[in-house]
Design an enzyme around this catalytic site. Structure first.
Site, PDB file in Angstrom:
ATOM      1  N   ARG A1371      46.751  12.880  31.760  1.00 20.05           N
ATOM      2  CA  ARG A1371      47.652  12.338  30.189  1.00 20.05           C
ATOM      3  C   ARG A1371      47.866  13.413  29.268  1.00 20.05           C
ATOM      4  O   ARG A1371      46.209  13.543  28.831  1.00 20.05           O
ATOM      5  CB  ARG A1371      47.088  10.602  30.326  1.00 20.05           C
ATOM      6  CG  ARG A1371      48.061  10.596  29.261  1.00 20.05           C
ATOM      7  CD  ARG A1371      47.764   9.194  27.655  1.00 20.05           C
ATOM      8  NE  ARG A1371      48.334   8.904  27.173  1.00 20.05           N
ATOM      9  CZ  ARG A1371      47.157   8.338  26.015  1.00 20.05           C
ATOM     10  NH1 ARG A1371      46.484   7.480  26.280  1.00 20.05           N
ATOM     11  NH2 ARG A1371      48.031   7.891  25.436  1.00 20.05           N
ATOM     12  N   HIS A1416      51.701  11.421  19.517  1.00 25.81           N
ATOM     13  CA  HIS A1416      50.208  11.235  19.764  1.00 25.81           C
ATOM     14  C   HIS A1416      49.405  11.653  18.330  1.00 25.81           C
ATOM     15  O   HIS A1416      48.532  12.053  18.262  1.00 25.81           O
ATOM     16  CB  HIS A1416      49.493  11.679  20.822  1.00 25.81           C
ATOM     17  CG  HIS A1416      47.716  10.812  20.441  1.00 25.81           C
ATOM     18  ND1 HIS A1416      47.677  10.730  22.454  1.00 25.81           N
ATOM     19  CD2 HIS A1416      47.095  10.263  20.518  1.00 25.81           C
ATOM     20  CE1 HIS A1416      46.251   9.690  22.788  1.00 25.81           C
ATOM     21  NE2 HIS A1416      45.856   9.830  20.992  1.00 25.81           N
ATOM     22  N   GLU A1461      49.909   4.430  21.141  1.00 23.71           N
ATOM     23  CA  GLU A1461      48.941   3.111  19.814  1.00 23.71           C
ATOM     24  C   GLU A1461      49.866   2.972  18.590  1.00 23.71           C
ATOM     25  O   GLU A1461      49.120   3.667  17.677  1.00 23.71           O
ATOM     26  CB  GLU A1461      47.678   3.913  19.766  1.00 23.71           C
ATOM     27  CG  GLU A1461      46.244   3.699  21.072  1.00 23.71           C
ATOM     28  CD  GLU A1461      45.059   4.399  20.524  1.00 23.71           C
ATOM     29  OE1 GLU A1461      45.122   4.874  19.393  1.00 23.71           O
ATOM     30  OE2 GLU A1461      44.350   4.117  21.958  1.00 23.71           O
ATOM     31  N   ASN A1603      45.751   1.246  25.969  1.00 23.95           N
ATOM     32  CA  ASN A1603      44.636   1.312  25.840  1.00 23.95           C
ATOM     33  C   ASN A1603      43.559   0.529  25.491  1.00 23.95           C
ATOM     34  O   ASN A1603      44.336  -0.306  24.736  1.00 23.95           O
ATOM     35  CB  ASN A1603      44.654   1.677  24.415  1.00 23.95           C
ATOM     36  CG  ASN A1603      45.807   4.310  24.900  1.00 23.95           C
ATOM     37  OD1 ASN A1603      45.954   3.996  26.344  1.00 23.95           O
ATOM     38  ND2 ASN A1603      45.759   4.671  24.016  1.00 23.95           N
ATOM     39  N   TYR A1605      39.073  -0.252  24.722  1.00 25.53           N
ATOM     40  CA  TYR A1605      37.993   0.153  24.567  1.00 25.53           C
ATOM     41  C   TYR A1605      36.321  -0.772  24.745  1.00 25.53           C
ATOM     42  O   TYR A1605      35.449  -1.224  24.657  1.00 25.53           O
ATOM     43  CB  TYR A1605      37.891   1.260  23.280  1.00 25.53           C
ATOM     44  CG  TYR A1605      38.400   2.382  23.684  1.00 25.53           C
ATOM     45  CD1 TYR A1605      38.205   3.284  24.116  1.00 25.53           C
ATOM     46  CD2 TYR A1605      39.868   2.184  23.088  1.00 25.53           C
ATOM     47  CE1 TYR A1605      38.082   5.031  24.259  1.00 25.53           C
ATOM     48  CE2 TYR A1605      40.843   3.458  23.293  1.00 25.53           C
ATOM     49  CZ  TYR A1605      40.095   4.704  24.267  1.00 25.53           C
ATOM     50  OH  TYR A1605      40.509   6.167  23.788  1.00 25.53           O
TER      51      TYR A1605
END
Length: 1824
Positions: A1371, A1416, A1461, A1603, A1605
């Site tokens: 990606r 992005h 995001e 995404n 974390y």
């Protein structure tokens, strides 16, 4: 034969026999039962010839009359009465006489014979004794009487023959009834007719001289010695009070010479009308009526039977809250509250928050020491719609947890299936008025029995159903608010009774055999007494009151399956009286229903609260019990009132009611009574804790139950106090308090504090009643503990224990902090602690002498604010309250200290204070009663002031004085105390008390006194030890030690030897000062002797200031401890230093300085940081230094500020980390840790801090004279740790072995700006990140992406790394400004596009699929200059850009992401301003506008691909959304749960909800709108989508790009009227301290959250295919290619993904590791490194080097998961060592930060601080 009857006809004005011309009187059966209970055996039943055969023809009977007589005869037989049937009287019925004439008519005789045959045929099977004609007069006064008598005799003979022909069997009898004075003159009656016995009607006059016995004898002779039945006797002139009649009868009837086979009893019973039968209420009232007030209120000091069940209760809707949690359905009480029907518009939405506080509630129950807890299940929580089809598993799991937690605490659950909270969905169809509810309730009960019945053994189907019928459907005061006492109220009762019965039969038929439980019903009832006992009408009214309340439900269940006769009669009477206004309509049970209801209870549950005075009153035609029942109620003004206008204290009513129930309902149905509810409310305000009124109420009512059992023989098996805690009391809301525990409804934490009534009830339970002579009895024998003393050689300098630093100090922070799961061994000593001066108070009570702390605190200015321990926690007067806490905690041990001056007021035995001794005896006995081991400290700093005047511990005489005190304590308490500590923290006594002079006795001699005092303390300890050893150990078998305090000390640099020596020296001066003499060789450590000796010499002293022990003393001292007791709180960092020689000081002697460990959390006490890892190292040091002793951690805890009351998350984290370090020491290092004592039991007087800080597991309100104790969050947490005996590995931590789907996507990721570099190469345009990074103070260390990883020029190297990883996909993102420099398709940069062609081609050649992100974060600056994402035109610009990329690369690329995001773009870039474009001045609106446009841009790109390119390119496209998972900071707190939910809704939901569900979520829309309007705005700050836009955006995904974390802990934060995202979200977040750190402050390792949020996506968004498009961890600081933390992270997180896939059926298609290589991590520059490959920025070639995590990730990919055991994928591959790393940056390298050259670590600190200030500044303007 004792004969009663006949039945009278109540409808006749003139009393006459009942002839079945009307229905049988309803009360007849009760009348028959009464006669049978008085000894009557037979009952006369005269038949009516004319009623049966109105025409005289037996072929034409009147069938209803026949049926009526048959029913009457059956009723008699059912109650045990034999019928005596009389065919007819003596006179001819007028209708027949007019037609046939008298008995002289042969035609009439024949008619009678036909009638007799008819009667025998219809009724002969039901009666064995017959009389043809009764009352045949034989006096012969009338003309022709003898002929008439002869005809009658002949008629009787024929009937006799007929009877015996029809019924030839034995036992059948028939007679003729004669009367008259001349009966005895009729000679040989048996020759005149045929009879089996002589039936006579006698007249008897007591005033005459005739002898009754003689008259009977003559009658016997004249009958020819036939048996005589006195069918009737008429009595005149007899005096009942002289019992003359009864005496004559008994004398005659018991004469053996005469055959008297039976006698009429009606004269002796009185002329009883059935309605005048003395009923059971009268019986009970008669028993108690004559009691005087003194007799009535006499207290019974006795005990309940062993095994008695003590209970308290709660009800679901009153306490649970969580009204929408877990899918719960709305109840009628929810609707009621939301319609503002309750007091002050209060609702039960949160109530006591018990839905989240199971542990909190059971904690209270353990404190109470009840053995039973009664609670109700919320029907709507189990079945939200009321039906099984809607079953909520989460609701069932809540009750599973509650039941299991109760059983774990040895508390039996008693479950009420229905306590008023009907699912609103059922009410919509009529609720309890709808007959279909019976089946619904049956099914609900069936589910509960099947789900919970393996553990629940007692069930109440309903609680107080009368309230449902009365208040819910009669008066309408309760929901559902139906006001219909004519029909609905009675119909509700009808359906409830049938529902109860069906539930009982379900249990009986399906579950009883296997589960062995009991099912009953809890009925509520007042006791009723007549207002005027002298008026029979009032007595009858009181009975009616009970029948209308209690009998309405109890009679059908416990008596006969039908409503009480009184109730039915009263209603029927009112219906007749009120033809124009129906007052009541009572449904009728079928015979089958009655049979099914009768007997459906295994116990009689009783809810009782109060009594009433009742008088007779004409209720007219008014509906309702008072109107229909014809009564009025009152209360006696002398009865104590309560906060409720219907509850008045009249305790004797309970005893009377219990007796009434036992005789009215349980005579035949022998089941026990359970008192299922008793209590009273107090006012909301006022002295809520000191509820003396409730104590008196409980005391009296419980004692009345005891009287009912002991004095009246009533079988009561349980007493339940209502209720466990204050709750939502229906219409009264929270204004009335029934609880034993006070709940603060103004605090969203809903803290629970025991009231005085809770302690009283616990005391009653402990004594099992009121017999105070029952003492405490321990349930297990005392253990004999082994004695172990040791002797070791002196420590070296530095000690050999320095291996501890060598072992641990080189660990990485990650490894140091790694959590360890496991449990301590069985028998581990868990405990809590306190000390005398800190908690006892009573400073001069009962003869106690003053201590040095009393003197100190009474001197003004000693402590700021002048606090003292005069009262403290008042434990001296509140022992039961302390025991309550200890029981609730279920701690195994309690460490407390003895107050020397309480036992010996002047310090010496001659001043012995017995009351002080008694206090400690009660405490010790109380502990042992609950199997809590006392751990006693003999001296905890509070020296008697009288001894201090002699010099205190500076005086050597103290050694013997102390020994005498210890000797006394051993002798007095040692039979029960097996753990002794002589002194607590002698180092503190010596240094703080005699060196610094900070604490009493405030001596400031820092150079000498500490050493002198320590010398004496050590010798005093040793002497006391030997006293125990010599005199007591053999008989008592206990252990003796000393509690030493020690910080852990870490060298400032473990690589520098003198720093290690300094750290070792610090430990020797603090811990070794006392431990070395006791545990090693009887002498001080050489490090101390060397330091103090040398310092003394340098100071010019002739000898060392450190005293010396003689050899004899050394011998006595060494080995004087049976265990090593250590108090530990914090860790210090030591540095070697040469300290001053003057003034002389213990602290200067050490030649070192100590600093805080700066990386750890601060606490409420300065320089006492929470450094958990230090405990493990200290324990290891003790092991190495002192010969591996058994270690007890005798104090460990943390201080919090007074404003931290019960929600003490910091303390939970402290225990969670510190105890785990002790577990590591035990499990991993082999340290013999035997016990852990948490400090402290409760907040107390904290020495020099007074009451400004608290260490307690319980909060104490020192402003309240009652000193209420409230458990904190930490108390519940610590209980769980003790229960689990440590930290068992949770399922989340266990590795799941298995594999992902075969076509699973394995990928890694980068982003263009972060890796490409080439920022102006080949015509690339500027992006917003180019400008942001070139703006001062924006990026850490002034880093930028100009070169980054230079991937623009390193396609081959990047592909090589990807091949080494074995990924299937890669990606990466496209730089918009590289291909379209100004952002539009007017200017295409072919060179830039060619870079991506080369990259894609290189990937495909390596069999790696490209996964392209279109955007992005690096927007072309040219577009930002015209508004960027704020400008609506960006939507079309993005669509054009996407079109260009699809067209250019789409034939080779099958995986697309539109935007990465969007949350970070919108909020971080345009709200916080911490990322490009760095805008922060409109945080309330701009992020939402940008988010709006991002969603529209994504949708347009998706539709473009879907419509234009998908058919030919066959790819998939979506958006990537990022989100943390959020857990509540306190999982037991609804507002934290709500905050966590909001965090997720505002994070992932902001963008996922429109894409996957359509439009923003209701949560976001509602909150932002309400806050916008509240701030004076005219509309919401959140833009609205048009219907067309909603439709266009919804469904624009082919998968869920995600995404993730980390996880956060959320809690509510109120921002007032501030208008920004965080204020809208209304939540703050923190991390759990046990979560491992990363290189990013925001990223904590919390794998469990990954699985949870994946499941959230599944449930919230319809289980879409998920591709995890980013997941990884960073590091910062020195370069280390052995990135263990990253391998650990990937293993844990990917395994959670596997669990979600295999166990939870989440549709996961791929996983992407972030990141391929270290790169520019946005605003943190290159300081945070996420890469699997290290990029060496010190090398111009930017060499890429694999970290160890590469191999681990590649193995996971190769195995496609986690194989179990050996597998070929786990075989290592040949290493490729061709790549080498060039010189790495040295740790001391500097970086540029804000124009300064700083070390890397200092710059990192500056970065974090600056970033925080930046966020604050963004909102600061709004605050102003």
């Amino acid at each position: 034969m004792l004969i009663g009857g006949p039945l009278r006809n109540p409808d006749e004005v003139v009393t006459d026999n009942f002839v079945c011309s009307s229905p049988i009187p309803p009360i007849s059966k009760e009348y028959f039962e009464y006669l049978q209970s008085r000894g009557v055996t037979h009952f006369k039943v005269p038949l009516s010839w004319t009623q049966l055969l109105p025409t005289g023809l037996s072929s034409q009977p009147k069938q209803p009359v026949v049926a009526c007589y048959q029913t009457l005869l059956k009723q008699l037989l059912e109650v045990g009465l034999e019928p005596v049937v009389i065919l007819h009287g003596s006179t001819v019925p007028e209708t027949l006489r007019s037609r046939y004439g008298g008995w002289e008519s042969q035609q009439l005789v024949e008619m009678f014979q036909q009638y007799a045959e008819f009667a025998f045929r219809k009724f002969g099977a039901l009666a064995h004794t017959w009389v043809t004609l009764s009352d045949v007069n034989v006096d012969g006064q009338q003309e022709g009487a003898s002929n008439l008598l002869e005809n009658i005799f002949q008629l009787n003979k024929k009937v006799y023959q007929l009877y015996h022909q029809m019924f030839p069997g034995v036992g059948r009898r028939l007679s003729l009834g004669l009367r008259g004075a001349g009966i005895s003159s009729v000679s040989q009656i048996k020759d005149l007719t045929t009879i089996d016995f002589l039936s006579v009607h006698l007249e008897y006059n007591c005033a005459s001289a005739s002898n009754f016995a003689e008259e009977l004898r003559r009658l016997q002779i004249s009958s020819g010695n036939l048996p005589i039945l006195i069918l009737k006797i008429t009595v005149e002139g007899c005096s009942y009070d002289k019992f003359q009649l009864l005496g004559n009868f008994i004398q005659a009837l018991t004469n053996n010479d005469m055959q008297i086979i039976g006698c009429d009893m009606m004269e002796m019973l009185g002329e009883l009308d059935p309605l005048d039968v003395p009923n059971r209420y009268q019986t009970v009232w008669n028993k108690f009526e004559s009691e005087t007030t003194t007799e009535r209120d006499l207290f019974l000091n006795e005990s309940f039977p062993d095994g008695f069940q003590w209970a308290t209760s709660s009800e679901s809707f009153k306490v649970e809250g969580g009204w929408m949690e877990g899918g719960k359905g709305e109840t009628i009480w929810d609707r009621f509250g939301h319609e503002n029907q309750a007091f002050e518009n209060q609702t039960a939405d949160l109530a006591c928050d018990s839905y989240n506080k199971v542990d909190y509630d059971v904690y209270l129950l353990r404190g109470l020491h009840v053995n039973t807890f009664q609670f109700s299940i919320s029907w709507a929580r189990i079945f939200p719609s009321g039906h099984r089809s809607s079953q909520s598993e989460k609701g069932a799991l809540y009750y599973d947890k509650l039941i299991n937690t109760l059983l774990e605490s040895d508390i039996q659950p008693v479950v009420t299936l229905y306590h008023w909270d009907l699912p609103q969905a059922l009410q919509e169809y009529g609720g309890w008025t709808n007959a279909s509810i019976v089946e619904a309730f049956e099914d609900y009960a069936d589910f509960c029995f099947s789900r919970f019945g393996d553990r629940v053994k007692t069930w109440n189907t309903f609680s107080s159903p009368w309230v449902v019928s009365h208040a819910g459907y009669g008066t309408g005061e309760h929901p559902p608010g139906v006001k219909d006492y004519v029909v609905a109220s009675y119909q509700v009762t009808h359906n409830i009774l049938k529902s109860h019965a069906e539930a009982w039969h379900v249990y009986n038929d399906k579950y009883r055999k296997t589960q062995g439980g009991k099912v009953g019903i809890a009925l509520n009832s007042d006791w009723a007494e007549p207002t005027d006992p002298s008026r029979p009408e009032d007595v009858a009214a009181a009975d009616r009151y009970l029948q209308f309340m209690l009998g309405w439900f109890a009679h059908p269940i416990f008596v006969n399956g039908d409503y009480p006769t009184t109730l039915k009669t009263q209603i029927e009477q009112k219906r007749n009286e009120c033809p124009l206004s129906e007052p009541a309509r009572l449904p009728v049970f079928t015979a089958e229903e009655s049979k099914r209801i009768h007997g459906t209870a295994d116990f009689f549950g009783l809810n009782h609260y109060t009594s009433r005075l009742v008088n007779d009153s004409d209720g007219g035609c008014n509906p309702g019990p008072h109107g229909v029942g014809d009564f009025k109620t009152h209360v006696d003004p002398s009865w104590s009132s309560t906060a409720s206008d219907w509850i008045f204290s009249a305790p004797w009513g309970l005893r009377r009611l219990l007796k009434y129930i036992s005789v009215e309902y349980l005579q035949d149905t022998k089941v026990p009574i359970h008192i299922t509810g008793n209590g009273m409310p107090t006012e909301y305000e006022g002295d809520t804790i000191n509820d003396t009124h409730r104590v008196e109420y409980m005391k009296s009512y419980i004692n009345e139950a005891l009287k009912a059992m002991s004095l009246d023989g009533v079988d009561v098996q349980r007493f339940t106090v209502q209720s466990l805690m204050d709750g939502f009391e229906g219409r009264q809301g929270y204004s009335e308090r029934f609880g034993l525990h006070y709940v603060d409804f103004n605090d969203n934490d809903r803290p629970r504090t025991p009231k005085q009534s809770a302690y009283f009830y616990a005391q009653v339970i402990g004594q099992n009643g009121f017999n105070s002579s029952r003492g405490y009895v321990s349930k297990e024998a005392f253990k004999q503990y082994p004695h172990k003393a040791s002797s070791l050689s002196s420590s070296e300098v530095p000690s050999k224990s320095k291996i501890v630093w060598e072992k641990f100090s080189h660990q990485t922070k990650f490894k140091t902090k790694m959590y360890h799961y496991g449990t301590f061994p069985d028998g581990f000593h868990w405990g809590v602690s306190s000390s005398a001066y800190q908690i006892e108070g009573g400073w001069n009570a009962d003869g106690k002498g003053p201590s040095v702390w009393d003197t100190f605190t009474h001197k003004p200015g000693s402590i700021p604010g002048n606090p003292d321990g005069d009262v403290a926690c008042d434990s001296y007067n509140r022992l039961d309250e302390d025991l309550y806490m200890l029981r609730a905690l279920r701690t195994k041990s309690y460490r407390f200290s003895l107050s020397w001056s309480r036992i010996f007021p002047d310090g010496r035995r001659s001043s012995l204070n017995q009351k002080g001794v008694d206090y400690y005896n009660r405490l010790i006995d109380g502990l042992l009663a609950y199997n809590i081991t006392p751990m006693v400290t003999l001296y905890h700093w509070d020296l008697p002031q009288a001894l201090q005047t002699l010099g205190g511990w500076e005086n050597v005489a103290m050694i013997d004085i102390c020994n005498d005190f210890c000797d006394f304590c051993f002798a007095t308490f040692g039979d029960r105390v097996k753990f002794w500590m002589t002194f607590n923290q002698p180092q503190t006594i010596a240094w703080s008390g005699y060196g610094l002079g900070q604490i009493p006795p405030n001596v400031k001699k820092p150079g000498t006194a500490p050493y002198t005092v320590a010398h004496n303390l050590i010798k005093a300890h040793a002497k006391a030890y030997h006293t125990y050893d010599d005199k007591y150990r053999k008989t008592q078998g206990g252990l003796v030690s000393i509690a030493l305090n020690a910080d852990w000390v870490e060298p400032v640099d473990v690589n520098v030897p003198r720093e290690v020596v300094a750290a070792d020296r610090a430990l020797q001066f603090q811990l070794g000062w006392f431990a070395h003499p006791i545990f090693k060789n009887g002498d001080y450590p050489d490090a101390m002797k060397w330091q103090v000796g040398n310092k003394s010499e340098l100071q010019g002293l002739p000898e060392t200031r450190l005293p010396s022990f003689t050899e004899e003393e050394k011998s006595l001292i060494k080995g004087t401890a049976d265990m090593f007791c250590v108090n530990h709180y914090t860790t210090k960092i030591a540095s070697h230093a040469t300290l001053r020689l003057s003034p002389q000081s213990y602290v200067y002697d050490q030649d070192l300085t100590e600093e805080e460990e700066g990386d750890s959390p601060t606490t409420a006490i300065s320089k006492q940081r929470a450094v958990a890892w230090g405990l493990r190292r200290l324990l290891n040091w003790i092991k190495e230094e002192y010969g591996d002793p058994e270690i007890y951690i005798t104090e460990n805890g943390v201080a919090t500020e007074t404003k931290t009351t019960w929600d003490d998350t910091a303390r939970v984290f402290y225990y969670k980390t510190y105890i785990d370090e002790a577990l590591k020491a035990h499990d991993l290092d082999g340290v013999k840790v035997k016990g852990y004592i948490a400090t402290s039991l409760m907040d107390s007087f904290e020495w020099l801090h007074g009451y400004n800080v608290g260490f307690g597991l319980h909060h104490v309100d020192f402003t309240n004279p009652n000193r209420p104790r409230t458990p904190k969050y930490s108390a519940h947490y610590y209980y769980q740790v003790m229960k689990d005996n440590g930290f068992p590995e949770p399922d989340d931590e266990k590795v799941l072995h298995g594999h992902f789907r075969k076509d699973f996507i394995w990928s890694t990721a980068t982003a263009s700006y972060q890796i490409e570099g080439g920022w102006r190469a080949d015509g690339k345009g500027l992006s917003i990140w180019d400008k942001f990074a070139h703006t001062p103070l924006r990026v850490f260390n002034d880093d930028n992406g100009d070169i980054a990883c230079d991937s623009y020029h390193k396609v081959e190297e990047d592909v090589t790394m990807l091949k080494e990883l074995k990924v299937t996909h890669y990606r990466f993102s496209i730089s918009w400004s590289r291909v379209l420099p100004d952002g539009t398709i007017k200017n295409i940069n072919e060179a830039g596009l060619n870079y991506y062609h080369r990259l894609v081609d290189g990937l495909l050649a390596a069999n790696i699929q490209p996964h392209i992100t279109l955007y992005h974060w690096d927007l072309p600056q040219a577009l930002q200059d015209v508004g960027g994402w704020e400008n609506d035109t960006i939507v079309l610009r993005f669509k054009d850009y996407a079109d260009f990329i699809f067209r250019s690369l789409g034939h080779k690329v099958k995986f697309w992401i539109t935007i990465n995001e969007p949350y970070n773009i919108a909020n971080v870039g345009h709200g916080y301003g911490a990322a490009a474009p760095g805008i922060s001045f409109r945080p309330g609106t701009l992020p939402y506008i940008v988010g709006h446009n991002l969603l529209k841009a994504h949708a347009e790109a998706w539709h473009l691909y879907n419509e234009k390119y998908r058919p030919s390119q066959k790819g998939i496209i979506s958006i990537t959304i990022n989100s943390d998972w959020s857990e509540p900071r306190n999982p037991h707190k609804q507002e934290d749960i709500d905050a966590a939910r909001r965090v997720v809704e505002f994070y992932i939901g902001w963008f996922a909800h429109p894409v996957f569900n359509g439009d923003y979520s209701d949560v976001m829309k509602t909150i932002i709108l309400e806050r916008s309007l509240a701030a004076g705005l005219s509309k919401s700050r959140l833009p609205e989508f048009t219907p067309e836009e909603i439709k266009r955006i919804k469904g624009t995904y082919d998968y869920f790009g995600f995404n993730h974390y980390t996880t956060v802990l959320a809690f509510p934060v109120a921002y007032g009227n501030l208008q920004h995202y965080d204020a809208d979200r209304g939540a703050g977040t923190i991390a759990d301290r046990t979560w491992l750190d990363s290189g990013s402050s925001w990223l904590k390792v919390s794998p469990f959250g990954f699985r949870k949020i994946l499941n959230f996506i599944k449930e919230e968004y319809g289980n879409p295919p998920i591709i995890i498009t980013e997941n990884g961890i960073s590091e910062r600081g020195p370069i280390d290619l052995d990135d263990f933390h990253r391998s650990y992270y990937y293993e844990k997180y990917i395994n959670q993904v596997l669990k979600a896939y295999l166990l939870d059926d989440v549709d996961i298609r791929g996983y992407t590791a972030w990141s391929l290589m270290d790169n520019l991590e946005w605003a943190t520059g290159f300081s945070e490194r996420f890469g699997l490959f290290y990029v060496n920025h010190s090398d111009p070639n930017l060499t890429r080097v694999a970290k160890t995590s590469v191999a681990r990730y590649a193995t996971i990919i190769k195995c496609n998961g986690f194989p179990n055991g050996t597998h070929e994928c786990l075989d290592p591959e040949p290493e490729d060592d061709t790549t080498s790393i060039t010189a790495l940056p040295a740790p001391g390298d500097t970086v540029s930060f804000l124009g300064m050259k700083l070390s890397i670590s200092d710059a990192e600190t500056g970065l974090v601080t600056t970033f925080s200030l930046l966020v604050v500044a963004a909102f600061g303007a709004i605050w102003s």
